[in-house]
Design an enzyme around this catalytic site. Structure first.
Site, PDB file in Angstrom:
ATOM      1  N   PHE A 296       9.581  28.963 -15.333  1.00  0.00           N
ATOM      2  CA  PHE A 296       8.331  29.037 -14.567  1.00  0.00           C
ATOM      3  C   PHE A 296       8.258  30.268 -13.670  1.00  0.00           C
ATOM      4  O   PHE A 296       7.168  30.660 -13.246  1.00  0.00           O
ATOM      5  CB  PHE A 296       8.188  27.781 -13.690  1.00  0.00           C
TER       6      PHE A 296
ATOM      7  N   GLU B 257       6.080  24.433 -18.752  1.00  0.00           N
ATOM      8  CA  GLU B 257       4.923  23.530 -18.636  1.00  0.00           C
ATOM      9  C   GLU B 257       4.319  23.570 -17.232  1.00  0.00           C
ATOM     10  O   GLU B 257       3.244  23.034 -16.992  1.00  0.00           O
ATOM     11  CB  GLU B 257       5.306  22.094 -19.026  1.00  0.00           C
TER      12      GLU B 257
ATOM     13  N   SER C 206      17.548  27.722 -16.658  1.00  0.00           N
ATOM     14  CA  SER C 206      18.730  27.304 -15.899  1.00  0.00           C
ATOM     15  C   SER C 206      19.962  27.186 -16.813  1.00  0.00           C
ATOM     16  O   SER C 206      19.840  27.054 -18.039  1.00  0.00           O
ATOM     17  CB  SER C 206      18.449  25.965 -15.226  1.00  0.00           C
TER      18      SER C 206
ATOM     19  N   CYS D 174      15.792  35.040 -10.528  1.00  0.00           N
ATOM     20  CA  CYS D 174      17.163  35.005 -11.024  1.00  0.00           C
ATOM     21  C   CYS D 174      17.940  36.179 -10.454  1.00  0.00           C
ATOM     22  O   CYS D 174      19.148  36.190 -10.452  1.00  0.00           O
ATOM     23  CB  CYS D 174      17.186  35.047 -12.537  1.00  0.00           C
TER      24      CYS D 174
ATOM     25  N   GLU E  92      23.115  27.589  -7.451  1.00  0.00           N
ATOM     26  CA  GLU E  92      21.882  28.373  -7.338  1.00  0.00           C
ATOM     27  C   GLU E  92      20.843  27.492  -6.643  1.00  0.00           C
ATOM     28  O   GLU E  92      20.459  26.446  -7.160  1.00  0.00           O
ATOM     29  CB  GLU E  92      21.409  28.735  -8.744  1.00  0.00           C
TER      30      GLU E  92
END
Ligand code: NAD
Length: 496
Positions: free
Chosen positions: A149, A176, A226, A277, A379
């Site tokens: 996303f 989504e 992920s 990221c 994370e």
């Protein structure tokens, strides 16, 4: 409310599944749209369409593919404002950030415009008497992409322009949570002259992702997301004989040497906050004095970060993507406090008038974080910066190299020797020297090491071309005429 379907054969298609997902505006928490969640049958229809289009597209000369890419690039540039607005309304990031993301995506299209040059190959004229060899890179067929996303326009653009320019057809499954911008871009790609079936979008969740992983006509999968999901994608995809590249989670360290320019360091840390990221989520000052000066410089900057919805032009930090993310980030902050880290800026207590149900968290700054704490190990994917104090440069390098993730890292120093040593020894795929978020330009490749990447290939640049093509080497012998004395005379129709 319109239900967003899929994009196949250059048209919107509702699909046959009756499952749907809700798309929310993270600034208000309100449902703003709905999207279809594809069934296995939907995925099958779309992949078959892409497979049917593949041979003709593979046979299309690279220069003709490039002509469409040039047109696509122009359309993306022309529609950037509209695309950014759509992107921000579902993701929540500020408009300048959304525009910057689209601009970085366009760079990959520009790279793909050079595909005739990139697909030129190797040839050796005389391997033995009359024997020559050459190698070519041919397209794979149908390539699929599964994306996260956080960069809903740019990350898909890391994948499909290169795959398609290489002669593959493509099926993209976006996140989504914010799929609308991808659907609009798909329309623009069709408008650029792309033949039907070459670029397709399937909206969906795990069912659609797994259907792509299991589909016999999907040759390769590019994934970004992920680590837990990426590992699953890599394991399932490779068991099914597909080529997989899975770019995954990260914990990026920024080392602050005693001689670093602290203004630049604070700019870098503030500018890379949040759901990226490549966020520099751990600052590693070397020496107590550096650490104290860093905290002193950071505190007012973190406090001053303007938290606001994207509709406010002064917004520096938008909401996080969902209530689930919001709760997860809060849990991490509480864990950090319980384990003894010092929360020197607490951004939790924030209410924006008119946006009380939005998922806003202000910048948070933890000092005295240690390597055993979950806020260091995991994370967090939110605006939480941890400062881990170390006594020496060697300790900083050790910290980075011992971490589970190896996406990127950066060092800030004026000392060339330290910088050189750092980029040589850091066990990460991406390294910055006096540069935060060092995602390279599109003609270089991007990807992590360790559990930040499963598979061999990084994304875009020449690694992207290699991932999206298969090598074929041909060896041939043709009588040269010099040896046989043959005369190449075609005029009498007789053989040579
Ligand atoms: P995510 O892993 O939850 O989702 C990524 C994609 O996988 C989505 O399309 C989602 O629908 C799909 N998916 C989710 N669950 C699945 C399942 N069980 N089986 C199959 N598919 C599934 O990631 P996210 O929350 O959308 O994005 C954030 C993550 O992405 C962070 O970990 C971040 O570090 C990572 N990321 C990495 C990079 C990189 O270059 N390494 C870049 C951007 C984001």
């Amino acid at each position: 409310m319109i239900i967003l379907g899929h994009f196949v054969s250059n048209e919107f298609w509702p699909g046959v599944s009756n499952r749907i997902s809700e798309i929310r505006n993270p600034a208000t928490g309100a449902v703003t749209g709905k999207a279809a969640l594809a069934s296995i049958e939907d995925v099958d229809t779309i992949v078959k369409t892409a497979a049917l289009a593949a041979p003709a597209w593979a046979a299309t000369p690279p220069a003709s593919r490039a002509t469409i890419m040039f047109e696509f690039r122009d359309l993306l540039t022309k529609h950037t404002d509209e695309l950014a607005e759509l992107l921000s309304s579902e993701h929540g990031k500020s408009l300048p950030d959304a525009k910057a993301e689209i601009a970085r995506g366009i760079e990959v299209v520009e790279f793909a415009c050079g595909i005739p040059q990139l697909l030129k190959n190797e040839h050796s004229e005389i391997d033995a008497e009359e024997v020559a060899s050459f190698s070519v890179r041919q397209p794979l067929g149908v390539v699929a992409g599964i994306t996260p996303f956080n960069f809903p326009a740019m990350i898909p653009l890391w994948m499909y322009p290169v795959a398609i320019a290489c002669g593959n057809t493509f099926v993209l499954k976006p996140s989504e949570k914010d799929p609308s911008v991808v659907m609009r871009i798909a329309e623009l790609f069709a408008q650029a002259g792309l033949p039907p079936g070459v670029f397709n979008v399937v909206n969906g969740d795990k069912v659609a992702a797994d259907a792509l992983l299991n589909h016999p006509q999907v040759e390769a999968i590019s994934f970004v997301g992920s680590t837990a999901i990426g590992q699953h994608i890599y394991a399932r995809g490779s068991t099914n004989g597909k080529r997989v590249q899975a770019l995954c989670g990260a914990k990026n360290h920024l080392v602050v040497m005693p001689d670093a320019d602290l203004d630049r360091v604070t700019d870098a840390l503030i500018g890379s906050a949040g759901e990226r990221c490549m966020a520099m989520s751990v600052a590693v000052p070397v020496g107590e004095d550096t650490a104290n000066r860093l905290i002193e410089a950071l505190v007012p900057r973190v406090r001053a970060m303007k938290v606001a919805p994207f509709t406010d032009p002064s917004s520096e930090l938008g909401p996080v993507i969902s209530k689930q993310s919001y709760d997860r980030i809060h849990t991490y902050i509480e864990q950090g406090l319980d384990m003894g880290a010092e929360l020197v800026v607490d951004g939790r207590d924030i209410t924006l008038q008119g946006y009380e149900d939005g998922y806003f968290i202000g910048g948070c700054l933890f000092d005295h974080v240690t390597a055993d704490m979950p806020i260091y190990k995991d994370e967090i994917f939110g605006p939480v910066l941890s400062v881990v104090r170390v006594a020496s440069y060697e300790d900083a390098v050790g910290l980075i190299n011992d971490h589970e993730f190896g996406n990127g890292t950066a060092i800030f120093t004026r000392e060339g020797d330290a910088a050189r040593d750092f980029w040589a020894r850091a066990r990460t795929g991406i390294v910055g020297v006096n540069v935060p978020i060092p995602v390279p330009v599109a003609y270089h490749s991007f990807g992590g090491w360790k559990r930040s990447l499963f598979g061999d290939h990084h994304i875009h640049g020449m690694e992207g071309v290699r991932f999206n093509t298969r090598l074929k080497t041909m060896t041939s012998r043709w009588s040269s005429g010099i040896r046989t004395g043959a005369k190449f005379n075609f005029t009498d129709g007789k053989d040579l």
